[in-house]
Design an enzyme around this catalytic site. Structure first.
Site, PDB file in Angstrom:
ATOM      1  N   ASP A 148     -12.121 -12.292   1.864  1.00 46.29           N
ATOM      2  CA  ASP A 148     -11.083 -11.922   0.923  1.00 46.29           C
ATOM      3  C   ASP A 148     -10.198 -13.153   0.699  1.00 46.29           C
ATOM      4  O   ASP A 148     -10.201 -14.101   1.494  1.00 46.29           O
ATOM      5  CB  ASP A 148     -10.268 -10.736   1.448  1.00 46.29           C
ATOM      6  CG  ASP A 148      -9.711  -9.876   0.323  1.00 46.29           C
ATOM      7  OD1 ASP A 148      -9.555 -10.401  -0.798  1.00 46.29           O
ATOM      8  OD2 ASP A 148      -9.426  -8.691   0.560  1.00 46.29           O
ATOM      9  N   GLU A 196       2.170   1.362  -7.525  1.00 44.99           N
ATOM     10  CA  GLU A 196       1.190   1.390  -6.432  1.00 44.99           C
ATOM     11  C   GLU A 196       0.066   0.417  -6.755  1.00 44.99           C
ATOM     12  O   GLU A 196      -0.429   0.371  -7.870  1.00 44.99           O
ATOM     13  CB  GLU A 196       0.650   2.808  -6.223  1.00 44.99           C
ATOM     14  CG  GLU A 196       0.001   3.447  -7.442  1.00 44.99           C
ATOM     15  CD  GLU A 196      -0.642   4.781  -7.132  1.00 44.99           C
ATOM     16  OE1 GLU A 196      -0.771   5.153  -5.946  1.00 44.99           O
ATOM     17  OE2 GLU A 196      -1.036   5.462  -8.091  1.00 44.99           O
TER      18      GLU A 196
END
Length: 878
Positions: free
Chosen positions: A269, A618
């Site tokens: 990542d 979010e």
């Protein structure tokens, strides 16, 4: 047509130019076996060249004809961050369709658009920019174990089996079925045990029982590796059992490489390797050279970031052997050849896909179909829905009613249009009177009306603001990118993404400018949001300045304006940290008046309230500090108070109130149920979302979406269950599964996993099974009669669950088969499903994995995971 023919001619000409009969090196010859091509190319590379190929921004090796390439590409629900693309509903919405064949079809279209963009870039520029490549970091198959996680919207929900089936379809659709060339690469992410919190993901250490690991967190990954032949796996930011996931011996070396025999690439990542030696992150390694050596030794092949440049020092200090680089390089180079990126274009069938497929009518129609299929009707008291299309007057209220940006979710592309909920309703009932009131903000208790659309990029210019990005902190030299932004200023590099094409991730500056032509006399507010130092100027005068800044706390400043007068506005941002957030708006501000809104809509025949959440609240590692939110996650799962109050006021009219809920996660709505008559969960529904909502509201589409997550009554209902089962950790950071999701929850939720209403009525008959006594490692077949008792055709999602009896640690029930099927009015269909042998596999401590377990089982079937909706069959495995 002429444009298409010319474009095709360019592609064919390029193919002829690339066609070769004489090859200087064996690796250039497509007829040579792939393994030999890899070995040959590997033998020609220097150590520095090898290192250059191991970063996501892969460096060119010009002497060998290897171009620069960026492995970083996104396609979560459409090709993302690469300009125009079809934007399908967000992943969680696609999960709500429970439709595997349509999911496969959607990802075949997405990969068509990906190849088309790649083909065009090669033909026109012979250069592939970031996000225009063929290696897609999709799908996200993490388990949405807690509704507070902001990135849960990117997943297929809380269940391992549903996640597996949709994940396999996504991989197949992306990678294609050609025997020689992969259409694109898919990536299973984030490996493993990763689902928040966002704010501490760079330092968090996840710990779970081996049983939860194997029964919940790993099944989808194992299936995508073994059954789906997924070509890439992304390791997660967090640590697991004390070791960062990207150098985790148990997860990557033992399970992924050895037990599962994964031979594809592992990619980190973005910035995850940096976390190894960052003091405020894992700090598991003393310096960069030991960190990168550890990552390579644990077979992380491609790093997203720039830490692998330190591999040179690792080699020099003897921390790593060049042969260990070669092990990773073999997998990376195999990827080049699998995708055909070094081969003549006429050898690759995917090179013929034209750019005309991008957001074609066929793809737009699919975006509408998936949005329709995702619509999940949760409440329909007294058959409030569907509304009549001959209705006289409709009120549309709420912060999400006319917000097309919200519908796109995160990790999205850029469609040429977006149909908002308000627009969809207006098109559906053109003869009705529509009263539109925004009513309230998503969270803010005051009312704001944005005036951003009164900006011009320059005097007498186009609408919007001009955004200039610089690869330095001094605003000097030529901008690396210039964007003319019509929609609003909202930039962040969450997940490591670039703010703009060609912009570095560090040491940048941004200048945002425009001419504000005031539409009013009075006071307006300018609101910059910036993670680092910034200055705001109006007509050359500095109004605000921050040396450090704090993006979680936007600052606003009042400005007296005159109608039709023009004001020059400039915002300058200088990046200091790694995380960048830049926002800007200008608005009118006044106190909310719920009673006034109620008075305006009281005469409507029906009131549609479009509220919920937004990807601006979010999402991934966001600098948001609104009440109830933190770092992209939710602290509370209640509907924000201002919306609760608005619903309560609307209910006082005595008119039917329909709540259209846009969200990427479950909300606790028990306290609000009394304030609406119908509840339609529309998720983040993509570019055609407004049409799909209107189709359901007015009866042109019979809803059949089903929840991929549990809607708890309250957050306390979840946290109390967790507290009972785990005294050492509580709440969101607890990764234990006991008390969490439908599989382990013993209380009754507000809306169960798998639940969803229809305008039709279905009845289940007595099922037939092939056997009630199975041998170990055997499955069974089940035939379930389902009758549509209504006068309207409709779709039902038939679900089968399995429970292992007399095992207190096993799930209460687990989904093992499902099928979405259309059933004509008054007809009965026999739904045939296969319960595979793995349905009876559970964790075995002695073997350290899943094995077939003998004993008694309960087979449950019906239209939801709710026990009251399930029929039961007792079986036994011997």
């Amino acid at each position: 047509m002429k444009k298409f023919i010319i474009g095709l001619g360019v592609i064919l000409l390029t193919q002829n130019l690339h066609a070769q009969t004489d090859f200087k090196y064996p690796f250039q010859n497509p007829s040579v076996a792939r393994e030999k091509r890899v070995e040959n190319l590997l033998s020609l590379l220097t150590a520095e060249e090898k290192i250059g190929l191991m970063m996501n921004s892969s460096k060119a090796v010009e002497r060998l004809g290897i171009p620069a390439y960026d492995w970083w590409n996104e396609a979560l629900h459409g090709v993302a961050r690469a300009g125009k693309a079809t934007v399908f509903p967000q992943a969680i919405a696609m999960a709500a369709t429970w439709d595997v064949p349509e999911h496969l079809k959607t990802f075949e279209m997405i990969s068509d658009e990906a190849r088309a963009k790649y083909n065009q870039d090669l033909a026109e520029n012979n250069v592939i920019k970031r996000y225009h490549g063929l290696s897609f970091w999709t799908p996200n198959i993490n388990i949405f174990r807690d509704p507070r996680w902001g990135r849960g919207q990117e997943t297929y929900g809380e269940d391992p089996y549903l996640t597996t089936q949709l994940g396999l379809a996504a991989v197949k659709g992306l990678q294609g079925d050609d025997p020689k060339y992969f259409k694109t690469h898919a990536t299973a992410k984030h490996f493993a045990v990763h689902s928040g919190p966002e704010w501490n993901r760079h330092s968090y250490n996840a710990t779970v029982s081996r049983r939860d690991l194997w029964e919940t967190y790993l099944p989808a990954f194992e299936a995508l590796v073994k059954e789906g032949n997924v070509r890439e796996v992304m390791c997660a930011y967090n640590a697991f059992d004390g070791e960062p996931c990207c150098a985790n011996n148990f997860l990557v070396t033992d399970i992924l490489r050895t037990r599962w025999n994964f031979n594809g690439m592992v990619v980190s990542d973005c910035g995850a390797i940096y976390d190894f030696y960052e003091e405020k992150a894992h700090a598991s390694h003393p310096n960069p050279e030991t960190a990168v050596a550890a990552a390579v030794k644990h077979t992380t092949d491609v790093e997203c970031g720039n830490s692998y440049k330190n591999l040179t020092q690792s080699l020099e200090k003897g921390l790593l052997k060049e042969s260990e680089l070669d092990t990773s390089l073999k997998r990376i180079l195999t990827g080049w050849f699998e995708l055909g990126m070094l081969d003549p274009k006429d050898a690759n069938p995917w090179s013929k896909i034209p750019i005309s497929v991008v957001e074609s009518q066929e793809h737009r129609s699919q975006a509408l179909k998936i949005a329709q299929k995702s619509m999940t009707l949760l409440k329909n008291q007294n058959q409030t829905l569907p509304l009549s299309k001959s209705i006289r007057k409709v009120a549309v209220v709420g912060p999400n009613a006319d917000d097309g940006i919200m519908q796109l979710g995160n990790y999205n592309g850029t469609p040429s249009y977006t149909v908002t909920i308000l627009e969809g309703i207006k098109k559906k009932i053109p003869n009705a009177e529509i009263i539109y009131e925004r009513g309230c903000d998503l969270v803010d208790p005051s009312s704001k009306t944005s005036l951003y659309n009164s900006f011009l990029t320059e005097k007498n210019g186009a609408n919007g603001m001009k955004v200039e990005f610089f690869n330095n902190n001094e605003f000097k030299d030529k901008p690396s990118a210039i964007v003319f932004n019509k929609r609003g200023i909202n930039y962040n590099n969450s997940g490591g993404t670039q703010l703009a094409q060609g912009l570095n991730r560090e040491n940048t500056s941004t200048k945002i400018s425009g001419i504000f032509k005031s539409p009013i006399d009075g006071e307006v507010f300018l609101a910059p949001v910036a993670s680092d130092g910034y200055s705001l100027y109006v007509d050359g005068k500095e109004l605000l300045s921050r040396k450090g800044g704090n993006a979680s706390k936007p600052t606003e400043v009042a400005l007296k304006v005159e109608k039709n007068k023009e004001y020059s506005v400039e915002l300058k941002h200088i990046q200091k940290g790694k995380q960048i957030t830049i926002g800007f708006d200008i608005y009118r501000k006044y106190p909310l008046n719920f009673a006034a809104v109620r008075e305006k809509v009281k005469d409507a025949d029906a009131i549609i309230f479009a509220g919920g959440l937004s990807p601006n609240l979010e999402g991934e590692e966001m600098m948001v500090n609104a009440e109830g939110f933190k770092g992209g996650d939710k602290i509370s799962i209640d509907l924000p108070k201002v919306q609760r109050d608005m619903l309560s006021e609307l209910k006082k009219t005595g008119k039917p109130v329909i709540f259209v809920l846009s969200t990427g996660s479950a909300l606790a709505l028990e306290q609000d149920e009394k304030n609406y008559d119908a509840l339609l969960c529309s998720w983040y529904s993509g570019q055609e979302g407004g049409n799909a909502v209107a189709d359901v509201l007015f009866g042109d589409y019979n809803p059949a979406g089903r929840l991929p997550v549990t809607f708890y009554k309250t957050l306390a209902q979840l946290d109390l269950a967790l507290t009972k089962n785990s005294a050492d950790k509580q709440g969101f950071e607890n990764y234990d599964m006991q008390g969490r999701t439908y599989r382990y929850m013993k209380e009754s939720p507000l809306y169960a996993f798998g639940f969803g209403l229809s305008y039709s009525d279905f009845k289940y008959g007595k099922a037939k099974i092939s056997t009630k006594k199975l041998k170990k490692a055997e499955g069974l077949n089940i035939e379930i009669p389902v009758t549509n008792q209504s006068k309207r055709d409709g779709e039902e999602v038939v679900q089968v669950y399995v429970k292992r009896d007399n095992d207190h640690d096993s799930p209460v029930k687990t989904l093992r088969a499902f099928k979405r099927i259309n059933i004509a009015a008054g007809k009965t269909e026999i739904v045939k499903l296969e319960i595979n042998p793995e349905s009876f596999y559970f964790y075995d401590e002695k073997s350290g994995g899943l094995i077939s377990k003998s004993g008694k089982y309960t087979l449950m079937y019906g239209g939801s995971s709710d026990n009251t909706a399930l029929n039961i069959i007792e079986i036994e495995v011997k």
